[in-house]
Design a protein around this motif. Structure first.
Motif, PDB file in Angstrom:
ATOM      1  N   VAL A 133      -7.687   0.849  -8.349  1.00  0.00           N
ATOM      2  CA  VAL A 133      -7.946   0.205  -7.057  1.00  0.00           C
ATOM      3  C   VAL A 133      -7.909   1.240  -5.941  1.00  0.00           C
ATOM      4  O   VAL A 133      -8.740   1.219  -5.028  1.00  0.00           O
ATOM      5  CB  VAL A 133      -6.929  -0.927  -6.790  1.00  0.00           C
ATOM      6  CG1 VAL A 133      -7.161  -1.533  -5.415  1.00  0.00           C
ATOM      7  CG2 VAL A 133      -7.042  -2.008  -7.851  1.00  0.00           C
ATOM      8  N   VAL A 134      -6.950   2.166  -6.001  1.00  0.00           N
ATOM      9  CA  VAL A 134      -6.871   3.239  -5.006  1.00  0.00           C
ATOM     10  C   VAL A 134      -8.176   4.033  -4.995  1.00  0.00           C
ATOM     11  O   VAL A 134      -8.760   4.296  -3.937  1.00  0.00           O
ATOM     12  CB  VAL A 134      -5.680   4.178  -5.292  1.00  0.00           C
ATOM     13  CG1 VAL A 134      -5.777   5.440  -4.439  1.00  0.00           C
ATOM     14  CG2 VAL A 134      -4.355   3.469  -5.018  1.00  0.00           C
TER      15      VAL A 134
ATOM     16  N   VAL B  44     -11.413  -5.872  10.354  1.00  0.00           N
ATOM     17  CA  VAL B  44     -10.177  -5.926   9.581  1.00  0.00           C
ATOM     18  C   VAL B  44     -10.516  -6.401   8.174  1.00  0.00           C
ATOM     19  O   VAL B  44     -11.216  -7.399   7.995  1.00  0.00           O
ATOM     20  CB  VAL B  44      -9.157  -6.882  10.240  1.00  0.00           C
ATOM     21  CG1 VAL B  44      -7.910  -7.003   9.364  1.00  0.00           C
ATOM     22  CG2 VAL B  44      -8.791  -6.382  11.627  1.00  0.00           C
ATOM     23  N   HIS B  45     -10.009  -5.685   7.180  1.00  0.00           N
ATOM     24  CA  HIS B  45     -10.281  -6.012   5.786  1.00  0.00           C
ATOM     25  C   HIS B  45      -9.051  -6.661   5.167  1.00  0.00           C
ATOM     26  O   HIS B  45      -7.937  -6.112   5.242  1.00  0.00           O
ATOM     27  CB  HIS B  45     -10.671  -4.747   5.014  1.00  0.00           C
ATOM     28  CG  HIS B  45     -11.875  -4.051   5.577  1.00  0.00           C
ATOM     29  ND1 HIS B  45     -13.156  -4.489   5.348  1.00  0.00           N
ATOM     30  CD2 HIS B  45     -11.968  -2.971   6.397  1.00  0.00           C
ATOM     31  CE1 HIS B  45     -14.015  -3.692   5.983  1.00  0.00           C
ATOM     32  NE2 HIS B  45     -13.314  -2.765   6.630  1.00  0.00           N
ATOM     33  N   SER B  46      -9.234  -7.802   4.565  1.00  0.00           N
ATOM     34  CA  SER B  46      -8.143  -8.576   3.988  1.00  0.00           C
ATOM     35  C   SER B  46      -7.872  -8.170   2.551  1.00  0.00           C
ATOM     36  O   SER B  46      -8.801  -8.069   1.736  1.00  0.00           O
ATOM     37  CB  SER B  46      -8.489 -10.069   4.040  1.00  0.00           C
ATOM     38  OG  SER B  46      -7.685 -10.813   3.175  1.00  0.00           O
ATOM     39  N   ALA B  47      -6.587  -7.937   2.229  1.00  0.00           N
ATOM     40  CA  ALA B  47      -6.211  -7.618   0.857  1.00  0.00           C
ATOM     41  C   ALA B  47      -6.552  -8.757  -0.079  1.00  0.00           C
ATOM     42  O   ALA B  47      -7.022  -8.546  -1.205  1.00  0.00           O
ATOM     43  CB  ALA B  47      -4.715  -7.297   0.787  1.00  0.00           C
TER      44      ALA B  47
ATOM     45  N   VAL C 241      -3.735  -4.532  -5.214  1.00  0.00           N
ATOM     46  CA  VAL C 241      -4.506  -4.216  -4.010  1.00  0.00           C
ATOM     47  C   VAL C 241      -3.554  -3.867  -2.865  1.00  0.00           C
ATOM     48  O   VAL C 241      -3.766  -2.900  -2.141  1.00  0.00           O
ATOM     49  CB  VAL C 241      -5.423  -5.386  -3.622  1.00  0.00           C
ATOM     50  CG1 VAL C 241      -6.166  -5.080  -2.318  1.00  0.00           C
ATOM     51  CG2 VAL C 241      -6.420  -5.669  -4.734  1.00  0.00           C
ATOM     52  N   ARG C 242      -2.503  -4.669  -2.705  1.00  0.00           N
ATOM     53  CA  ARG C 242      -1.520  -4.375  -1.665  1.00  0.00           C
ATOM     54  C   ARG C 242      -0.862  -3.022  -1.906  1.00  0.00           C
ATOM     55  O   ARG C 242      -0.651  -2.245  -0.967  1.00  0.00           O
ATOM     56  CB  ARG C 242      -0.460  -5.479  -1.625  1.00  0.00           C
ATOM     57  CG  ARG C 242      -0.922  -6.770  -0.954  1.00  0.00           C
ATOM     58  CD  ARG C 242       0.130  -7.848  -1.073  1.00  0.00           C
ATOM     59  NE  ARG C 242      -0.211  -9.031  -0.271  1.00  0.00           N
ATOM     60  CZ  ARG C 242       0.351 -10.212  -0.430  1.00  0.00           C
ATOM     61  NH1 ARG C 242       1.293 -10.381  -1.368  1.00  0.00           N
ATOM     62  NH2 ARG C 242       0.002 -11.229   0.334  1.00  0.00           N
TER      63      ARG C 242
ATOM     64  N   ASP D 101      -0.578   2.996  -0.567  1.00  0.00           N
ATOM     65  CA  ASP D 101      -0.824   4.383  -0.986  1.00  0.00           C
ATOM     66  C   ASP D 101      -1.825   5.057  -0.052  1.00  0.00           C
ATOM     67  O   ASP D 101      -1.637   6.208   0.375  1.00  0.00           O
ATOM     68  CB  ASP D 101      -1.365   4.424  -2.415  1.00  0.00           C
ATOM     69  CG  ASP D 101      -0.287   4.147  -3.455  1.00  0.00           C
ATOM     70  OD1 ASP D 101       0.903   4.177  -3.098  1.00  0.00           O
ATOM     71  OD2 ASP D 101      -0.649   3.897  -4.620  1.00  0.00           O
ATOM     72  N   ILE D 102      -2.896   4.351   0.246  1.00  0.00           N
ATOM     73  CA  ILE D 102      -3.959   4.924   1.071  1.00  0.00           C
ATOM     74  C   ILE D 102      -3.502   5.085   2.519  1.00  0.00           C
ATOM     75  O   ILE D 102      -3.905   6.041   3.204  1.00  0.00           O
ATOM     76  CB  ILE D 102      -5.230   4.050   0.981  1.00  0.00           C
ATOM     77  CG1 ILE D 102      -5.768   4.082  -0.445  1.00  0.00           C
ATOM     78  CG2 ILE D 102      -6.302   4.535   1.958  1.00  0.00           C
ATOM     79  CD1 ILE D 102      -6.914   3.130  -0.696  1.00  0.00           C
ATOM     80  N   GLU D 103      -2.652   4.190   2.993  1.00  0.00           N
ATOM     81  CA  GLU D 103      -2.130   4.307   4.355  1.00  0.00           C
ATOM     82  C   GLU D 103      -1.432   5.649   4.550  1.00  0.00           C
ATOM     83  O   GLU D 103      -1.550   6.290   5.611  1.00  0.00           O
ATOM     84  CB  GLU D 103      -1.160   3.170   4.647  1.00  0.00           C
ATOM     85  CG  GLU D 103      -0.588   3.215   6.076  1.00  0.00           C
ATOM     86  CD  GLU D 103       0.516   2.204   6.306  1.00  0.00           C
ATOM     87  OE1 GLU D 103       0.757   1.844   7.473  1.00  0.00           O
ATOM     88  OE2 GLU D 103       1.151   1.786   5.319  1.00  0.00           O
TER      89      GLU D 103
END
Length: 234
Positions: free
Chosen positions: A33-34, A51-54, A68-69, A74-76
Motif C-alpha cells: 500500500v505504501v 482531501v483523500h479519505s483512507a 491504508v491508515r 509511514d508516508i507522512e
C-alpha cells in the motif's frame, strides 16, 4: 485506470489474508500500500487540491482500512502528505525550485555512483537486474503504478551495489520527493519505450564496465525528472 492492475494485486493479497495470513504477510500488504500510494503521489494520480479519505482508498483497493491508515502514517514521515484529523490527508505541493534541487542532488549522487557500481558489482549482480527490466518493460505498456515501483526498485538496487547504505537511504528519500506528473501522459501515448531503452543501455554499459559512459547515461537519464517526466519540454 492506470492503477487497476495494482489494486487487483492488493485484492489478491486480501484474499490470501482470509486463509490464515501470517504477520509477515500482513506487513507485506502494508508495504504494498505504501508503494502504491507513493506511486500515485509521484505521478500526480492523487491530486494536491483535495482531501483523500483512507476509507475511500481502502474501498477502491478492496482491502481493510487498517493497512491504508498505517501506510498513510509511514508516508507522512517522508513529508509527502499532510494528515488531516478525522478526514484523511492532502498531498503537499512542491515548488519548481524544490524539484530542481532534488534533480541536482540526485545527479550529484547517482551519476558518480555508477563508477562505484562498475568497480564493486559482480557480473552476477548486474545480470540479476535483467529480469527486473523485463518486468518494467511489460509494465511500461499498461501499468503505471507497477512501472514506477519497479523503476524505483531498479535505481535502489543499483545504489545497493555501491555497498554504501547511507547513499541508498539518501537516494530513496530524494526519489520519494520527486514528482513525475508527465509519466501518465507518456504511458497513454505509448512513449515509455524510450525510457525503457535508457534503462537497458545503462545496464549494458555497466555490464561492459564502461564507467565514463555509465556516469554520463545516468546523468542524462535523471535530467528527464525536470523534462518530459515532469510534463515539460526538454
Amino acid at each position: 485506470m492506470a492503477f487497476k492492475m495494482a489494486i487487483a494485486g492488493l485484492k489478491m493479497r486480501r484474499e490470501e489474508s482470509t486463509n490464515g495470513l501470517n504477520k509477515i504477510k500482513r506487513t507485506d500488504l502494508r508495504s504494498q500500500v505504501v508503494a502504491l500510494l507513493r506511486a500515485q503521489i509521484v505521478s500526480g494520480e492523487l491530486a494536491m487540491d483535495q482531501v483523500h479519505s483512507a476509507a475511500a482508498l481502502a474501498k477502491d483497493m478492496g482491502i481493510s482500512i487498517t493497512p491504508v491508515r498505517e501506510a498513510i502514517l509511514d508516508i507522512e514521515h517522508s513529508g509527502l502528505i499532510e494528515v488531516i484529523r478525522n478526514r484523511g490527508f492532502r498531498v503537499l505541493p512542491i515548488r519548481d525550485e524544490d524539484l530542481d534541487e532534488i534533480r541536482d542532488l540526485r545527479s550529484m549522487l547517482e551519476a558518480p555512483a555508477m563508477a562505484m557500481v562498475v568497480r564493486r558489482a559482480s557480473d552476477e549482480d548486474l545480470q540479476a537486474l535483467k529480469p527486473l527490466l523485463e518486468r518494467m518493460q511489460a509494465a511500461s505498456e499498461s501499468d503505471l503504478a507497477e512501472f514506477l515501483q519497479l523503476d524505483s526498485e531498479f535505481h535502489v538496487r543499483l545504489m545497493e551495489l555501491t555497498g554504501n547504505t547511507r547513499l541508498v537511504r539518501l537516494v530513496e528519500n530524494l526519489r520519494d520527493q520527486t514528482r513525475l506528473h508527465g509519466i501518465a501522459t507518456l504511458l497513454r501515448e505509448g512513449a515509455l519505450s524510450e525510457t525503457m531503452k535508457e534503462h537497458h543501455v545503462l545496464l549494458d554499459a555497466l555490464i561492459k564496465r564502461d564507467a565514463d559512459l555509465s556516469v554520463r547515461l545516468m546523468r542524462q537519464h535523471l535530467d528527464h525528472t525536470r523534462g518530459i517526466w515532469a510534463g515539460r519540454k526538454e
